[in-house]
Design a protein around this motif. Structure first.
Motif, short mmCIF file in Angstrom:
data_model
loop_
_atom_site.label_atom_id
_atom_site.label_comp_id
_atom_site.label_asym_id
_atom_site.label_seq_id
_atom_site.Cartn_x
_atom_site.Cartn_y
_atom_site.Cartn_z
N GLU A 226 12.72 -43.15 96.78
CA GLU A 226 14.16 -43.00 96.63
C GLU A 226 14.90 -44.23 97.13
O GLU A 226 15.84 -44.71 96.50
CB GLU A 226 14.64 -41.75 97.40
CG GLU A 226 16.14 -41.59 97.33
CD GLU A 226 16.66 -40.47 98.20
OE1 GLU A 226 15.87 -39.59 98.57
OE2 GLU A 226 17.86 -40.49 98.51
N ALA B 79 21.96 -38.70 90.80
CA ALA B 79 21.21 -38.64 89.54
C ALA B 79 20.02 -39.58 89.58
O ALA B 79 18.94 -39.26 89.08
CB ALA B 79 22.15 -39.00 88.38
N ASP B 80 20.20 -40.76 90.21
CA ASP B 80 19.10 -41.72 90.32
C ASP B 80 17.93 -41.13 91.11
O ASP B 80 16.77 -41.28 90.74
CB ASP B 80 19.57 -43.00 91.04
CG ASP B 80 20.50 -43.81 90.15
OD1 ASP B 80 20.56 -43.51 88.95
OD2 ASP B 80 21.17 -44.73 90.68
N THR B 81 18.27 -40.46 92.21
CA THR B 81 17.22 -39.87 93.05
C THR B 81 16.45 -38.80 92.28
O THR B 81 15.22 -38.77 92.32
CB THR B 81 17.86 -39.24 94.30
OG1 THR B 81 18.67 -40.23 94.92
CG2 THR B 81 16.81 -38.77 95.26
N VAL B 82 17.21 -37.95 91.59
CA VAL B 82 16.55 -36.89 90.82
C VAL B 82 15.64 -37.49 89.78
O VAL B 82 14.52 -37.03 89.55
CB VAL B 82 17.61 -35.96 90.17
CG1 VAL B 82 16.94 -34.93 89.27
CG2 VAL B 82 18.42 -35.27 91.24
N ALA B 83 16.10 -38.61 89.17
CA ALA B 83 15.30 -39.25 88.12
C ALA B 83 13.99 -39.81 88.67
O ALA B 83 13.02 -39.94 87.94
CB ALA B 83 16.11 -40.36 87.45
N ILE B 84 13.97 -40.18 89.96
CA ILE B 84 12.73 -40.72 90.54
C ILE B 84 11.89 -39.61 91.14
O ILE B 84 10.70 -39.47 90.86
CB ILE B 84 13.06 -41.77 91.63
CG1 ILE B 84 13.80 -42.95 91.01
CG2 ILE B 84 11.79 -42.25 92.30
CD1 ILE B 84 14.33 -43.94 92.02
N GLY B 86 12.20 -36.23 90.97
CA GLY B 86 11.91 -35.07 90.11
C GLY B 86 10.59 -35.20 89.37
O GLY B 86 9.69 -34.36 89.54
N PRO B 87 10.42 -36.26 88.55
CA PRO B 87 9.17 -36.38 87.80
C PRO B 87 7.94 -36.44 88.70
O PRO B 87 6.87 -35.94 88.33
CB PRO B 87 9.32 -37.71 87.04
CG PRO B 87 10.76 -38.00 87.04
CD PRO B 87 11.36 -37.33 88.23
N LEU B 119 5.97 -43.85 84.10
CA LEU B 119 6.95 -43.99 85.18
C LEU B 119 7.05 -45.46 85.59
O LEU B 119 8.12 -45.99 85.81
CB LEU B 119 6.53 -43.13 86.38
CG LEU B 119 7.64 -42.34 87.04
CD1 LEU B 119 8.24 -41.35 86.07
CD2 LEU B 119 7.09 -41.60 88.26
#
Lengths: 508, 169
Positions: A226, B79-84, B86-87, B119
């Motif tokens: 993150e 949104a950036d965090t979720v995009a990293i 999450g997957p 990824l």
């Protein structure tokens, strides 16, 4: 004196046994790498790789893991200097002066100072360790369950008093770690306990490895993914034989700073909640205060690199002192080492010196050797490590996850352990985002069973009278120290600002 | 969700969990058992009480806006965090689920391809060397050196490994 020299010689002989020596060198290299990678520190390396050490005998395994611990302290400096981001939190203070040096083309000076200062700090602390450990262990042989329990209370009190995190969240972390250690069965009656929903995963004890790998292998990597969105600017370092000689000569400018930083780091490292990060920050602050030229700090002073690097190496040795002599880990990394010792069938605590002298002194001997080897490897392979650092995290992360997967599975051959591990990892990540400290929970799950046993034994022998903890002199004094530590934040709160600042300085 | 909301929500969940552990602890005696000391449930019971107490303490601090989180109106997960993140989490869950059916070796192979190629956007040679290298190293280390067999999924896949067993045994 002879009582120390003779076993130390045996320990050195044990440390140079081919398998032990090989494990130590591999450990140093792995540690340098783990320390140098931003986002990975000694605790991650030790947690993820502990399951793999079942391949070798315990003596070689502990030497391997201790070498990782050691190497990581050296390695942290590499990325602090060349990337400007600390490779591990323990190397934060190294950035202050290491980065400016690298920017002005003096990166080789900074790296060399870091390596030599680490060596000095490491050596000072190992000598102090060798002198202090046998008498402390002999003294601790007198301890009963009351004293053992009081020591654990003291260890947890350091987190409340010195950890600097939110207090209710720190306490919660301690409690949940202790509760997780109780899952499975009651240690005295053997009846099933806290087996939620009759799940297989809870029917035996939750291995501390499941929590440690979950938190340090999965949770922290999620955290790093993150936060490491930005691109990195690498300062390449040129190093020639000539410049190495020059840089060694330069060591006299920071020689004494490195020595007393080592002593300071060692003492701070003994405390479970303090350790290498605050130790190195304190050493940096003091080096600046007592410098003839404090203005140059932060702009590229070699002493500003030497002081924290000496201190963080010394702190890693310091944290092993309570682990080996009292059975109380001095840092999250040593908590995992302690858990490993239990898996290998050793009983941590003062008896270790009597029952397994080859194990203890082999480890101590290997610390001397590891110090020498790491400084050599470090100086010789710095350019290689700098290359490795530009390896993208999207390659390293899946490798770490696969190591976690097999590491979580192999100790008990249960997939339910791996599920738990992923759950702990994600939960640890979320809790960490909300400022819950995770280190106390890892310490607590390792100490949990021992804490419960010593508490119940004490209460049984005193017929349920809790005064037994206070009436015995040693445990009373230890508990008094614990109460004092817990009161530290309370006192700070009520003290006027200015007095609080001076009190903080005198503590350092 | 804001950080502020997340802190309260997590504290409430932890409080409920603590109460659940307290209730579960009472399956064993939480009091004093004559001649054998505190009952088996006492230690976890009082620890869970501590968990509940500290969670309530955090909730009180939230209402008084003492913690920095309780004053933060930032997004808990951008949104950036979720995009990293999450997957990655989904990938790990699929990796574990896959282990039951296709075994750990093939699951790791697929996980590596997904992670490194899709990824990380690395080249195919890099992807394949990691995707093949990881299971091979695992096999040598666990089946051979440690003699700990890793799960191989449904039994129909077992014959795939026969030639490898011949190699090592």
């Amino acid at each position: 004196m002879e009582t120390i020299i003779e076993p130390l010689m045996l320990g050195l002989v044990e440390a140079v046994q081919p398998i032990n020596l090989a494990m130590m060198i591999v450990g140093c290299i792995v540690g340098l790498f783990v320390g140098a990678m931003p986002g990975l520190g000694s605790v991650n390396g030790v947690a993820i790789l502990l399951p793999l050490t079942f391949l070798v005998p315990p003596n070689a395994a502990i030497i391997f893991l201790a070498a990782i611990y050691y190497g990581a302290m050296y390695g942290g400096a590499i990325s602090s200097i060349t990337l400007g981001i600390p490779g591990a939190s323990t190397a934060v203070a190294t950035v202050f002066d290491g980065r400016p040096l690298a920017m002005s083309g003096k990166g080789d000076q900074a790296l060399m100072a870091a390596a030599l200062a680490s060596f000095i700090g490491g050596t000072v602390s190992v000598v102090l360790f060798t002198l202090a450990a046998p008498p402390l262990a002999a003294f601790a042989l007198k301890f009963g369950p009351q004293e053992e329990f009081a020591l654990m209370v003291l260890a947890f009190a350091t987190f409340v008093g010195l950890g600097g995190d939110d207090i209710p969240k720190t306490l919660f972390s301690i409690f949940i770690g202790l509760v997780l250690a109780t899952v499975g069965y009651d240690i005295i009656s053997g009846k099933p306990r806290l087996v939620f929903f009759d799940l297989a995963a809870f029917q035996r004890q939750i291995s501390f490895l499941v929590l440690a790998i979950g938190i340090y292998g999965i949770g922290e990597i999620l955290w790093t993914m993150e936060t490491s969105g930005g691109s990195m600017q690498v300062n390449y370092v040129k190093s020639t034989f000539r410049s190495i000689i020059d840089n060694i000569k330069r060591a006299k400018t920071y020689f004494f700073t490195a020595i007393w930083s080592g002593v300071l780091g060692y003492i701070v490292g003994i405390l479970p909640a303090a350790g290498a990060t605050p130790g190195s920050l304190m050493a940096y602050g003091l080096a600046k205060t007592f410098s003839k030229d404090p203005e140059s700090f932060g702009k590229g002073n070699v002493t500003g690199v030497a002081a924290p690097e000496s201190a963080n190496n010394a702190a890693s040795t310091g944290s092993m002192l309570p682990m080996l002599t009292l059975g109380i880990p001095g840092s999250p990394t040593t908590a995992i080492l302690l858990g490993g010792m239990i898996i290998w069938g050793l009983r941590p605590g003062p008896l270790l010196f009597v029952e397994h002298p080859d194990f203890v002194w082999g480890l101590i001997g290997s610390l001397y050797m590891a110090n020498i080897f790491t400084v050599i490897i470090n100086v010789a392979f710095i350019p290689v490590f700098v290359k490795v650092l530009v390896m993208p995290f999207t390659i390293l992360a899946p490798i770490i996850f696969v190591l976690c997967l097999v590491g979580g599975y192999s100790p008990n051959a249960l997939l339910s352990d791996v599920w738990l591990m992923v759950i702990f990892g994600v939960a640890g990540y979320i809790l960490r985002k909300l400022d819950y400290p995770v280190a106390p929970a890892v310490l607590a799950i390792v100490l949990g069973t021992l804490a419960e046993r010593s508490l119940r034994q004490s209460l049984l022998s005193s017929q349920g009278d809790p005064m037994t903890f206070v009436e015995r002199p040693i445990s009373g004094i230890i508990l008094l120290c614990a109460v004092g530590l817990v009161l530290v934040p309370v006192i700070r709160k009520f003290m006027p600002k200015k007095e609080a600042a001076t009190a903080g300085a005198s503590e350092g | 969700m804001r950080v502020r909301t997340a802190e309260l929500l997590v504290a409430i969940v932890l409080a409920i969990m603590s109460a659940g552990i307290m209730w579960k602890s009472t399956e064993l005696n939480v009091g004093w058992v004559p001649k054998s000391g505190p009952g088996g449930g006492a230690w976890p019971f009082w620890l869970a009480t501590g968990m509940l107490g500290t969670s309530i303490w955090t909730i009180i601090r939230w209402f008084r806006r003492v913690t920095p989180q309780s004053r933060s109106d930032e997004l808990f997960m951008t949104a950036d965090t979720v995009a990293i993140v999450g997957p990655v989490v989904v990938g790990l869950v699929l990796l574990l689920l896959g282990t039951y059916f296709i075994g750990m070796y093939i699951a790791v192979f697929l996980f590596m391809i997904a992670f490194v190629r899709y990824l990380g956007r690395h080249s195919w040679p890099m992807t394949m060397s990691l995707a093949i290298g990881a299971p091979v190293v695992m096999f040598c280390l666990f089946e051979w050196a440690l003699s700990t067999p890793l799960p191989k999924g449904v039994s129909a896949l077992e014959p795939l490994y026969y030639p490898l067993y011949d190699l090592i045994y």
